[in-house]
Design a protein around this motif. Structure first.
Motif, PDB file in Angstrom:
ATOM      1  N   VAL A 127       0.845  -1.195   0.000  1.00  0.00           N
ATOM      2  CA  VAL A 127       0.000   0.000   0.000  1.00  0.00           C
ATOM      3  C   VAL A 127       0.883   1.249   0.000  1.00  0.00           C
ATOM      4  O   VAL A 127       0.663   2.177  -0.783  1.00  0.00           O
ATOM      5  CB  VAL A 127      -0.960   0.003   1.217  1.00  0.00           C
ATOM      6  CG1 VAL A 127      -1.706   1.314   1.327  1.00  0.00           C
ATOM      7  CG2 VAL A 127      -1.908  -1.181   1.155  1.00  0.00           C
ATOM      8  N   VAL A 128       1.879   1.260   0.865  1.00  0.00           N
ATOM      9  CA  VAL A 128       2.796   2.398   0.936  1.00  0.00           C
ATOM     10  C   VAL A 128       3.544   2.546  -0.382  1.00  0.00           C
ATOM     11  O   VAL A 128       3.709   3.653  -0.899  1.00  0.00           O
ATOM     12  CB  VAL A 128       3.785   2.233   2.114  1.00  0.00           C
ATOM     13  CG1 VAL A 128       4.884   3.284   2.065  1.00  0.00           C
ATOM     14  CG2 VAL A 128       3.040   2.296   3.448  1.00  0.00           C
ATOM     15  N   GLU A 133       4.338   5.710  -5.251  1.00  0.00           N
ATOM     16  CA  GLU A 133       4.416   5.774  -6.710  1.00  0.00           C
ATOM     17  C   GLU A 133       3.384   6.760  -7.266  1.00  0.00           C
ATOM     18  O   GLU A 133       3.678   7.514  -8.193  1.00  0.00           O
ATOM     19  CB  GLU A 133       4.200   4.386  -7.319  1.00  0.00           C
ATOM     20  CG  GLU A 133       5.368   3.446  -7.096  1.00  0.00           C
ATOM     21  CD  GLU A 133       5.083   2.017  -7.529  1.00  0.00           C
ATOM     22  OE1 GLU A 133       3.937   1.700  -7.924  1.00  0.00           O
ATOM     23  OE2 GLU A 133       6.014   1.200  -7.452  1.00  0.00           O
ATOM     24  N   LEU A 134       2.192   6.759  -6.687  1.00  0.00           N
ATOM     25  CA  LEU A 134       1.136   7.652  -7.160  1.00  0.00           C
ATOM     26  C   LEU A 134       1.480   9.123  -6.958  1.00  0.00           C
ATOM     27  O   LEU A 134       1.064   9.970  -7.740  1.00  0.00           O
ATOM     28  CB  LEU A 134      -0.192   7.334  -6.460  1.00  0.00           C
ATOM     29  CG  LEU A 134      -0.891   6.052  -6.909  1.00  0.00           C
ATOM     30  CD1 LEU A 134      -2.083   5.756  -6.008  1.00  0.00           C
ATOM     31  CD2 LEU A 134      -1.341   6.176  -8.358  1.00  0.00           C
ATOM     32  N   ILE A 135       2.232   9.419  -5.902  1.00  0.00           N
ATOM     33  CA  ILE A 135       2.570  10.823  -5.658  1.00  0.00           C
ATOM     34  C   ILE A 135       3.941  11.193  -6.216  1.00  0.00           C
ATOM     35  O   ILE A 135       4.449  12.268  -5.966  1.00  0.00           O
ATOM     36  CB  ILE A 135       2.463  11.196  -4.162  1.00  0.00           C
ATOM     37  CG1 ILE A 135       3.393  10.343  -3.307  1.00  0.00           C
ATOM     38  CG2 ILE A 135       1.041  11.097  -3.692  1.00  0.00           C
ATOM     39  CD1 ILE A 135       3.433  10.746  -1.849  1.00  0.00           C
ATOM     40  N   ALA A 139      11.126   6.200  -7.047  1.00  0.00           N
ATOM     41  CA  ALA A 139      12.534   5.888  -6.806  1.00  0.00           C
ATOM     42  C   ALA A 139      12.801   5.730  -5.314  1.00  0.00           C
ATOM     43  O   ALA A 139      13.531   4.854  -4.889  1.00  0.00           O
ATOM     44  CB  ALA A 139      13.430   6.971  -7.393  1.00  0.00           C
ATOM     45  N   GLN A 140      12.203   6.584  -4.508  1.00  0.00           N
ATOM     46  CA  GLN A 140      12.409   6.512  -3.074  1.00  0.00           C
ATOM     47  C   GLN A 140      11.648   5.346  -2.459  1.00  0.00           C
ATOM     48  O   GLN A 140      12.044   4.825  -1.424  1.00  0.00           O
ATOM     49  CB  GLN A 140      11.956   7.796  -2.400  1.00  0.00           C
ATOM     50  CG  GLN A 140      12.902   8.934  -2.633  1.00  0.00           C
ATOM     51  CD  GLN A 140      12.475  10.163  -1.853  1.00  0.00           C
ATOM     52  OE1 GLN A 140      11.366  10.260  -1.374  1.00  0.00           O
ATOM     53  NE2 GLN A 140      13.386  11.113  -1.737  1.00  0.00           N
ATOM     54  N   SER A 141      10.543   4.918  -3.042  1.00  0.00           N
ATOM     55  CA  SER A 141       9.739   3.872  -2.433  1.00  0.00           C
ATOM     56  C   SER A 141      10.523   2.582  -2.272  1.00  0.00           C
ATOM     57  O   SER A 141      10.281   1.822  -1.359  1.00  0.00           O
ATOM     58  CB  SER A 141       8.452   3.617  -3.234  1.00  0.00           C
ATOM     59  OG  SER A 141       8.758   3.030  -4.484  1.00  0.00           O
ATOM     60  N   GLN A 142      11.504   2.331  -3.141  1.00  0.00           N
ATOM     61  CA  GLN A 142      12.295   1.118  -3.022  1.00  0.00           C
ATOM     62  C   GLN A 142      13.117   1.145  -1.737  1.00  0.00           C
ATOM     63  O   GLN A 142      13.202   0.153  -1.032  1.00  0.00           O
ATOM     64  CB  GLN A 142      13.202   0.937  -4.240  1.00  0.00           C
ATOM     65  CG  GLN A 142      12.436   0.732  -5.543  1.00  0.00           C
ATOM     66  CD  GLN A 142      11.465  -0.435  -5.479  1.00  0.00           C
ATOM     67  OE1 GLN A 142      11.797  -1.504  -4.981  1.00  0.00           O
ATOM     68  NE2 GLN A 142      10.260  -0.223  -5.949  1.00  0.00           N
ATOM     69  N   SER A 143      13.727   2.292  -1.398  1.00  0.00           N
ATOM     70  CA  SER A 143      14.525   2.371  -0.175  1.00  0.00           C
ATOM     71  C   SER A 143      13.633   2.401   1.058  1.00  0.00           C
ATOM     72  O   SER A 143      14.002   1.885   2.099  1.00  0.00           O
ATOM     73  CB  SER A 143      15.432   3.593  -0.201  1.00  0.00           C
ATOM     74  OG  SER A 143      14.669   4.773  -0.173  1.00  0.00           O
TER      75      SER A 143
END
Length: 146
Positions: A127-128, A133-135, A139-143
């Motif tokens: 979900v996070v 990704e939607l906002i 790239a940061q979501s992976q870390s």
């Protein structure tokens, strides 16, 4: 006697450890405890991160949560006791004056287990990731989700 709903049955799970009754908590109780976070100073985050990139997602692993609680015990005991008091629904004085550090950690572990928080945070990872990704933070979501 009226039949218990699934919600009522699930909220009745209870364990007592070191004089603290640990129950499954409804969402509202978590949000009430989290209100304490709004008063948390930026300096605390700087101290906890010790100059290393601080990833909130890392906190949601049991070992890291226990490390954070230990740091809270050193850095901001009043904040910690107020936060845990609201979360566990027990008086601050009892946590501060009756439990040893080891006992407090054991209470935290039982709370984590009774409330199945590992499962919750595992379910929240996708979900996070999707939200970030939607906002535009793919790239940061992976870390964040490691």
């Amino acid at each position: 006697m009226p039949k218990k709903t699934n919600e009522a049955v699930s909220l009745n799970v209870c364990k007592t450890i070191h004089g603290v009754e640990i129950k499954k908590m409804p969402c509202g109780k978590y949000f009430e405890a989290l209100q304490e976070l709004k008063n948390l100073p930026t300096d605390f985050i700087k101290e906890v991160s010790k100059g290393v990139e601080f990833k909130l997602s890392d906190v949601f692993q049991l070992e890291n949560l226990l490390n954070l609680i230990a740091q809270l015990a050193i850095i901001t005991p009043n904040f910690m006791f107020k936060f845990l008091s609201k979360l566990f629904d027990v008086k601050e004085d009892y946590l501060r004056d009756s439990l040893t550090p080891s006992e407090l950690i054991e209470v935290c572990k039982v709370f984590w287990e009774v409330n199945n928080l590992e499962n919750f945070f595992n379910q929240m990872k996708p979900v996070v990731k999707k939200l970030t990704e939607l906002i535009g933070f793919s790239a940061q979501s992976q870390s964040v989700l490691k």
